[in-house]
Scaffold this motif. Structure first.
Motif, PDB file in Angstrom:
ATOM      1  N   PRO A   8     -28.242 -16.915 -63.286  1.00  0.00           N
ATOM      2  CA  PRO A   8     -27.215 -15.982 -63.647  1.00  0.00           C
ATOM      3  C   PRO A   8     -27.319 -15.660 -65.387  1.00  0.00           C
ATOM      4  O   PRO A   8     -26.845 -14.745 -65.690  1.00  0.00           O
ATOM      5  CB  PRO A   8     -26.086 -16.946 -63.405  1.00  0.00           C
ATOM      6  CG  PRO A   8     -26.382 -18.190 -63.002  1.00  0.00           C
ATOM      7  CD  PRO A   8     -27.744 -18.159 -62.618  1.00  0.00           C
ATOM      8  N   VAL A   9     -27.395 -16.795 -66.037  1.00  0.00           N
ATOM      9  CA  VAL A   9     -27.431 -16.622 -67.617  1.00  0.00           C
ATOM     10  C   VAL A   9     -28.633 -15.503 -67.949  1.00  0.00           C
ATOM     11  O   VAL A   9     -28.360 -14.757 -68.736  1.00  0.00           O
ATOM     12  CB  VAL A   9     -27.741 -17.786 -68.229  1.00  0.00           C
ATOM     13  CG1 VAL A   9     -27.875 -17.660 -69.645  1.00  0.00           C
ATOM     14  CG2 VAL A   9     -26.653 -19.025 -68.034  1.00  0.00           C
ATOM     15  N   LEU A  19     -27.258 -12.211 -67.110  1.00  0.00           N
ATOM     16  CA  LEU A  19     -26.290 -11.808 -68.248  1.00  0.00           C
ATOM     17  C   LEU A  19     -26.827 -11.573 -69.528  1.00  0.00           C
ATOM     18  O   LEU A  19     -26.448 -10.342 -70.129  1.00  0.00           O
ATOM     19  CB  LEU A  19     -25.428 -13.032 -68.445  1.00  0.00           C
ATOM     20  CG  LEU A  19     -24.043 -12.900 -69.000  1.00  0.00           C
ATOM     21  CD1 LEU A  19     -23.250 -12.049 -68.314  1.00  0.00           C
ATOM     22  CD2 LEU A  19     -23.332 -13.973 -69.549  1.00  0.00           C
ATOM     23  N   VAL A  52     -23.973  -7.668 -72.193  1.00  0.00           N
ATOM     24  CA  VAL A  52     -23.344  -8.894 -72.683  1.00  0.00           C
ATOM     25  C   VAL A  52     -24.431  -9.689 -73.646  1.00  0.00           C
ATOM     26  O   VAL A  52     -24.001 -10.226 -74.495  1.00  0.00           O
ATOM     27  CB  VAL A  52     -22.820  -9.969 -71.809  1.00  0.00           C
ATOM     28  CG1 VAL A  52     -22.502 -11.287 -72.333  1.00  0.00           C
ATOM     29  CG2 VAL A  52     -21.468  -9.218 -70.837  1.00  0.00           C
ATOM     30  N   GLY A  53     -25.613  -9.629 -73.373  1.00  0.00           N
ATOM     31  CA  GLY A  53     -26.764 -10.323 -73.845  1.00  0.00           C
ATOM     32  C   GLY A  53     -26.700  -9.739 -75.380  1.00  0.00           C
ATOM     33  O   GLY A  53     -27.063 -10.349 -76.382  1.00  0.00           O
TER      34      GLY A  53
END
Length: 967
Positions: free
Chosen positions: A675-676, A679, A684-685
């Protein structure tokens, strides 16, 4: 003379009016850099100016004359006698006035601006089978203007003599701002339509002719006595029998009579064939005794050096850095050339036989390998730097590094000179152009105390008398400068000294051009750069700097200004200088500012200095200077120490937190990698990247899950007793666990199976961001775990982490345990080179490999380079992109450094990748995670991916030898 402090503001205002756009620097971040050259002297200028044209130079000289500010012309800043430092305005010609204006292969001439680097000229003329004859050891960074300034010679001066013999015409600007041309027949105005200039130049020439006519006998008897008589002014070229050769008369005047903006130089044909003999002797006097016989064989070069230089080279760059020398404690290099290689080789063999019969040699050989010759010449060319800081840590200095005698008198002079050293309890490291009778020596003077400086004056006075007694000259190519100007009265009569003064006064009646040099010289012990220990900034550094007696202050003092970091090719340092061309982005520039900070000179804010911080900002911490710099400057370590001290108790740049703490954050991310990663690939990154000071122009590498490493290592287990320990670093653990698995299989295949340690960190990211207190805590934990009685070799797949364990850990912790751990560390290349089972051979390898060696591996693990290993394992062609990849850990991810990172990549790596066709290309190998990431950024969209050496050699992998399989 007008006070320069009060005159600076009017000067700057005047230049703004008369030379719009002229770059003028007056801050300590620039004046501190230009306070030094490669000599013992420090003279901070008031301003540094970077002219782009002769018109700019005219504007500067006129403005300086109006305000009474002196002017010093400067090329590469490699002058060893203090010729290129001055108290007023320094003109740096190397930055912009570095164009080759014309090459005429028919007339064998070239017209170049003063700031052209010698190697640039030689590369351009090589296309026509031509070269510029004089070749000083600083050829990769010295300028033609600087060579003209001190009448430089070089290694092949036996054949080609001095620069003055290769000058057809000089384009000059006089002290009052008049452009003129000095050629083989006199002096004329550059613009024949400018009546004022024509009249002014005609008056100059008339005055000069009267001076020569009044001193004919004097000039004929005192000047031009031996080939290397550079000291003073070469006024004998103006004698009637020499045709009033004004061009040659101005060569060697060190910018004290006129400022040279361009030159027409004569070229020579490049030899079709050549060979090198290396001859060993018990000492340099024995070597000098053979020089007259060698000269009978018409060599191009006869160079000498003693054992201290060779020992230092081997200590700094590995035992294999010097090969091909016969047994001995002193050596001669003898180069012969001709039109036919067989004939040249036959002459070399015959000469070797003659010298053996004379009985002085301890050994000799003809060096046939071109690679071996290049290696040997590098030892000689780095002599000045290698002699400055020897393997035992001792320091030596110039000052009497340039005396010359007739070659037939060399042995007698050296014998007496060594007695003089002994009488003064001094040690000298000897090398030089023995075939021309020119001896370079660096001496362990004590320049930091009053008593030492007094003793140095006494020695230099006696040395001057000695060389004159042997019919020699104070300077054989470096010029007099501040080091020997005061001693000219020992060599010349009072009438000759007066003639020199009259010559300068005709050109420069107000004494504004390079004052303190040759005429009205400064005291030779004035303005010395070496501070006394009580002067230095109090330093309680975290790094121990074990090889430097005075800790951090002694470490930054390593830089003596020879400027090898300003080279555009060869070796790896200094990538930021190669990308920007700015002195403050060179290793030398940064070291000089650190020296100013330590002494509280132009930089007065100590560790809080913004000037030093800004100069260090573009340092990639590649560590290449620690190997490539002849004196072993380690700017990456100095930068880490400075950042630690500078930000102590203060808020740091955002990237220090986001990237410096990456080992910890990546471990946490491993619990939720999928999930990271999703993202980070979205908006968002980009937001997080901006908040963390990270560029959004790069993709953030995908994190591996915490289970990926376990799977990779589980598939690699062999069940054999472990002979090595695989240290799985933070980068491998977080981003490419498959490399750990491949490394484990390769080690087992090579007969050195391993167990893995995957929960420790070397502390590298905290070191590179200057968070040294945290780094020490992490390193102490790592050392405690590794120093547990296990003496197995430690193999590290990531070269930067291997280098941190090898060097940073013992120098930060300073414990025996840390040193024991460091002694066990190997890169994968090193382990396979030193520990693999005899006869081990990997699976079939591709014929061609494009290699990007990590800078830390290049610098720290000497003689254990992937290029050599791949060649031994059967790869036919290894095309190494020599130089830094540009990413360099956190550097290339930081927002403000992205453009520089890409500019560095453009120097070597990107051109290699651009030439590749992913369907038919060679395999790309890059062990460093940063290097592999940069390669993916540059060429990943074309299907080009870098393999780790472990992946290439992995016995379980699909072989990448077929076209396209590396993608």
């Amino acid at each position: 003379m007008t006070d320069t402090t009060t005159a600076l503001e009017p000067l700057v205002a005047r230049l703004a009016e008369t030379a719009s756009g002229l770059r003028v620097e007056t801050g300590p971040g620039s004046t501190g850099l230009y306070a030094y050259d490669a000599s013992n002297y420090r003279v901070p200028p008031r301003a540094v100016v970077f002219p782009r044209s002769a018109d700019d130079v005219v504007a500067v000289l006129r403005a300086c004359r109006e305000t009474g500010i002196p002017v010093t012309a400067r090329g590469g800043g490699t002058s060893m006698a203090g010729n290129a430092v001055g108290p007023g305005v320094v003109l740096d010609f190397s930055r912009y006035m570095n164009r080759i204006l014309d090459i005429d292969p028919v007339t064998l001439t070239a017209r170049v601006e003063a700031g052209v680097i010698l190697d640039a000229l030689r590369s351009a003329t090589a296309l026509h089978g031509l070269t510029f004859g004089p070749d000083p050891s600083s050829h990769s960074r010295c300028t033609i203007g600087g060579m003209i300034g001190n009448d430089a010679c070089g290694n092949r001066s036996v054949r080609h003599g001095r620069t003055s013999g290769h000058i057809e015409a000089l384009e000059i600007v006089t002290a009052d701002g008049v452009r003129a041309v000095a050629d083989r027949t006199g002096l004329r105005a550059a613009d024949p339509e400018d009546r004022d200039a024509v009249q002014r130049v005609a008056g100059l020439e008339a005055d000069l002719r009267r001076l020569i006519d009044a001193n004919l006998a004097l000039l004929r008897t005192e000047l031009g006595r031996i080939p290397r008589q550079v000291s003073g002014y070469q006024l004998h070229h103006l004698l009637p029998e020499h045709g009033f050769d004004m061009a040659r008369a101005l060569v060697g005047t060190e910018g004290s009579c006129a400022v040279v903006t361009a030159a027409t130089v004569r070229l020579v044909a490049t030899a079709q064939a050549s060979t090198l003999l290396t001859l060993g002797y018990d000492d340099v006097v024995d070597a000098a005794e053979d020089v007259p016989e060698i000269l009978r064989w018409n060599p191009t070069a006869v160079e000498g050096m003693d054992e201290a230089i060779v020992a230092t080279m081997r200590a700094r760059r590995g035992p294999d850095s010097v090969t091909g020398l016969p047994e001995g404690r002193a050596w001669l290099y003898v180069e012969l050339d001709g039109d036919d290689q067989d004939a040249v080789d036959a002459r070399a063999t015959e000469l070797l036989g003659v010298l053996k019969a004379r009985g002085r040699m301890t050994g000799g050989r003809v060096v046939h390998s071109p690679a071996e010759r290049r290696s040997l010449w590098r030892v000689r060319e780095d002599g000045a730097g290698l002699a400055a800081r020897l393997v035992d840590g001792g320091e030596s200095w110039p000052g009497w590094e340039d005396a010359a005698v007739a070659p037939e008198d060399l042995a007698a002079y050296l014998r007496d000179f060594r007695k003089l050293l002994t009488a003064h309890s001094l040690t000298g490291v000897l090398y030089g152009h023995f075939g021309a009778g020119c001896v370079h020596v660096r001496i362990d003077f004590d320049l930091a105390t009053d008593a030492g400086r007094t003793a140095t004056r006494r020695f230099l006075s006696e040395a001057a008398a000695l060389v004159v007694e042997h019919g020699g000259t104070l300077s054989g190519e470096h010029g007099d400068g501040r080091a020997r100007g005061e001693l000219l009265e020992v060599m010349y009569s009072h009438r000759m000294i007066q003639a020199f003064a009259a010559f300068k006064e005709i050109f420069d009646p107000e004494g504004l051009l390079n004052p303190g040099v040759i005429v009205a010289p400064a005291r030779l012990d004035a303005d010395l750069a070496l501070h006394t220990p009580s002067d230095v900034l109090p330093v309680e550094s975290l790094f121990s700097f074990p090889h430097d007696e005075d800790g951090f202050a002694g470490a930054v003092r390593r830089c003596v200004g020879v400027g090898r970091c300003r080279s555009d090719a060869g070796g790896v340092m200094c990538p930021s200088y190669r990308a920007t061309g700015e002195e403050n982005d060179s290793t030398r520039g940064r070291a000089r500012l650190l020296q100013e900070m330590v002494r509280g000179g132009t930089v007065q804010d100590g560790w809080r200095s913004t000037e030093v911080r800004d100069a260090l900002d573009l340092c990639l911490s590649c560590k290449a200077c620690s190997s490539d710099c002849p004196v072993g400057v380690d700017m990456a370590t100095y930068k880490a120490e400075f950042l630690h001290q500078h930000y102590k108790g203060r808020v740091r740049p955002r990237s220090h937190y986001s990237l410096g703490w990456l080992p910890l954050t990546s471990k946490l991310v491993g619990y939720a990698a999928r999930p990271v990663n999703a993202l980070l690939r979205g908006p968002v990154g980009k937001l997080l990247a901006r908040l963390g000071g990270v560029t959004t122009k790069r993709n953030i590498p995908a994190f591996a899950s915490r289970h990926a490493l376990r799977r990779a290592l589980r598939t690699a287990r062999t069940g054999e007793p472990a002979k090595t320990l695989l240290f799985v670093d933070s980068f491998t653990r977080a981003f490419r666990p498959e490399v750990a698995g491949a490394a484990s299989r390769v080690l087992a295949d090579a007969g050195i199976p391993c167990t893995a340690e995957d929960d420790l960190c070397c502390g590298l990211t905290w070191v590179s961001t200057g968070q040294l207190s945290r780094a020490r805590r992490i390193m102490a934990r790592t050392v405690a775990r590794l120093d547990n009685g296990d003496d197995r070799p430690i193999v590290v797949a990531e070269p930067s982490c291997a280098a941190a364990l090898k060097r940073d850990v013992p120098e930060l912790l300073g414990t025996d345990a840390a040193r024991r751990v460091a002694a066990r560390v190997h890169t994968l290349t090193g382990a396979l080179t030193d520990l693999a089972a005899p006869g081990w051979a990997p699976p079939e390898l591709p014929d061609n490999v494009v290699l990007q060696t990590h800078c830390h591996e290049y610098a720290t693990f000497k003689g254990r380079h992937p290029r050599d290993l791949l060649g031994r394992l059967g790869v036919r062609k290894v095309d190494e992109a020599e130089g830094c990849c540009g990413l360099a850990g956190n550097f290339g991810f930081e927002e403000q450094h992205y453009d520089t990172s890409m500019a560095v990549a453009d120097l070597a790596l990107k051109p290699r990748l651009d030439d590749m066709d992913p369907r038919t290309a060679a395999v790309v190998v890059a062990d460093g995670f940063s290097c592999a990431t940069q390669i993916d950024h540059l060429a990943g969209d074309r299907g080009i991916r870098a393999l780790h050496l472990a992946e290439l050699l992995d016995p379980a992998a699909d072989r990448p030898g077929q076209p396209g399989e590396n993608s």
